[in-house]
Design a protein around this motif. Sequence first.
Motif, mmCIF file in Angstrom:
data_model
loop_
_atom_site.group_PDB
_atom_site.id
_atom_site.type_symbol
_atom_site.label_atom_id
_atom_site.label_comp_id
_atom_site.label_asym_id
_atom_site.label_seq_id
_atom_site.Cartn_x
_atom_site.Cartn_y
_atom_site.Cartn_z
ATOM 1 N N TYR A 1 4.855 -0.076 4.280
ATOM 2 C CA TYR A 1 5.150 -0.387 2.882
ATOM 3 C C TYR A 1 6.421 -1.648 2.838
ATOM 4 O O TYR A 1 7.414 -1.232 3.449
ATOM 5 C CB TYR A 1 5.417 0.742 2.109
ATOM 6 C CG TYR A 1 5.392 0.644 0.636
ATOM 7 C CD1 TYR A 1 4.432 0.184 -0.205
ATOM 8 C CD2 TYR A 1 6.854 0.630 -0.086
ATOM 9 C CE1 TYR A 1 4.691 0.210 -1.535
ATOM 10 C CE2 TYR A 1 6.934 0.322 -1.521
ATOM 11 C CZ TYR A 1 5.953 0.151 -2.041
ATOM 12 O OH TYR A 1 6.028 -0.039 -3.551
ATOM 13 N N PHE B 1 -4.423 -1.301 5.583
ATOM 14 C CA PHE B 1 -3.591 -1.226 4.583
ATOM 15 C C PHE B 1 -3.687 -2.224 3.464
ATOM 16 O O PHE B 1 -3.893 -3.628 4.096
ATOM 17 C CB PHE B 1 -2.289 -0.947 4.823
ATOM 18 C CG PHE B 1 -2.022 0.484 5.818
ATOM 19 C CD1 PHE B 1 -2.302 1.603 5.064
ATOM 20 C CD2 PHE B 1 -1.786 0.298 7.021
ATOM 21 C CE1 PHE B 1 -2.101 2.659 6.039
ATOM 22 C CE2 PHE B 1 -1.736 1.470 7.700
ATOM 23 C CZ PHE B 1 -1.796 2.652 7.216
ATOM 24 N N ASP C 1 0.956 -1.300 -0.141
ATOM 25 C CA ASP C 1 0.098 0.158 0.139
ATOM 26 C C ASP C 1 0.923 1.495 0.183
ATOM 27 O O ASP C 1 1.591 1.583 0.835
ATOM 28 C CB ASP C 1 -0.777 0.069 1.224
ATOM 29 C CG ASP C 1 -2.033 1.017 1.237
ATOM 30 O OD1 ASP C 1 -1.996 2.140 0.535
ATOM 31 O OD2 ASP C 1 -3.149 0.703 1.762
ATOM 32 N N VAL C 2 0.845 2.117 -0.968
ATOM 33 C CA VAL C 2 1.671 3.293 -1.404
ATOM 34 C C VAL C 2 1.090 4.176 -0.228
ATOM 35 O O VAL C 2 1.869 5.365 -0.329
ATOM 36 C CB VAL C 2 1.713 3.607 -2.654
ATOM 37 C CG1 VAL C 2 2.480 2.747 -3.484
ATOM 38 C CG2 VAL C 2 0.333 4.230 -3.178
ATOM 39 N N THR C 3 0.022 4.331 0.460
ATOM 40 C CA THR C 3 -0.201 5.196 1.546
ATOM 41 C C THR C 3 0.298 4.850 2.659
ATOM 42 O O THR C 3 0.127 5.731 3.716
ATOM 43 C CB THR C 3 -1.894 5.106 1.538
ATOM 44 O OG1 THR C 3 -2.370 4.248 2.052
ATOM 45 C CG2 THR C 3 -2.447 5.526 0.273
ATOM 46 N N SER C 4 0.934 3.721 2.892
ATOM 47 C CA SER C 4 1.515 3.470 4.347
ATOM 48 C C SER C 4 3.072 3.624 4.156
ATOM 49 O O SER C 4 3.705 2.612 3.794
ATOM 50 C CB SER C 4 1.108 1.928 4.731
ATOM 51 O OG SER C 4 1.599 1.687 5.745
ATOM 52 N N LYS C 5 3.510 4.474 4.676
ATOM 53 C CA LYS C 5 5.147 4.852 4.797
ATOM 54 C C LYS C 5 5.607 3.848 5.749
ATOM 55 O O LYS C 5 6.677 3.418 5.551
ATOM 56 C CB LYS C 5 5.505 6.234 5.284
ATOM 57 C CG LYS C 5 5.086 7.294 4.009
ATOM 58 C CD LYS C 5 5.540 8.495 4.524
ATOM 59 C CE LYS C 5 5.138 9.392 3.432
ATOM 60 N NZ LYS C 5 5.392 11.088 3.627
#
Length: 164
Positions: free
Chosen positions: A83, A93, A76-80
């Motif tokens: 990821y 995520f 998930d590219v929204t989870s820094k």
Amino acid sequence: MIIKIKNKDTLICDEFIFKCCVGKNGFIKKKTEGDKKTPIGIFSLSNIYYRSDKKDKPITKLKSIKIRKNMGWCNDVTSKKKYNKLTNTNTKFRYEKLFREDYKYDYILPIKYNWDNIKVGNGSAIFIHLTKNYQPTAGCIGLSEKDFLILIKLLKKNTKIKIL
């Protein structure tokens, strides 16, 4: 020891030459999430993960970890924070489910691509996993189960993989 991916259908380890498959869209130096390409470079390897409900613990010098029903790999590219890391499937995520209905993840060997200093969006969940038909992957490397089990017997903790 270095494993080499010579082209889209050849993996070489010592004197062994294995048939393999790679990403549907070939190889790339600058991978992005979802591009269906296999990353080019030299990478370390992680631990072996396996489905203990379907397969025996593999014979290898690498650490072997049982895949549990709640294991996933965050893509998930929204989870820094999560990821390109092992995660719990109870997360909000997106993730690649490791406990799959099919055979492809009965054994997996994560390639340490985008592993240290992770760049979100540069690709995640790059594995060596199983294939029966050598159809192109979403960016991973596929081997037959027989060849996978031979390969992991040869590996050492410091083995690297060179992709092109």
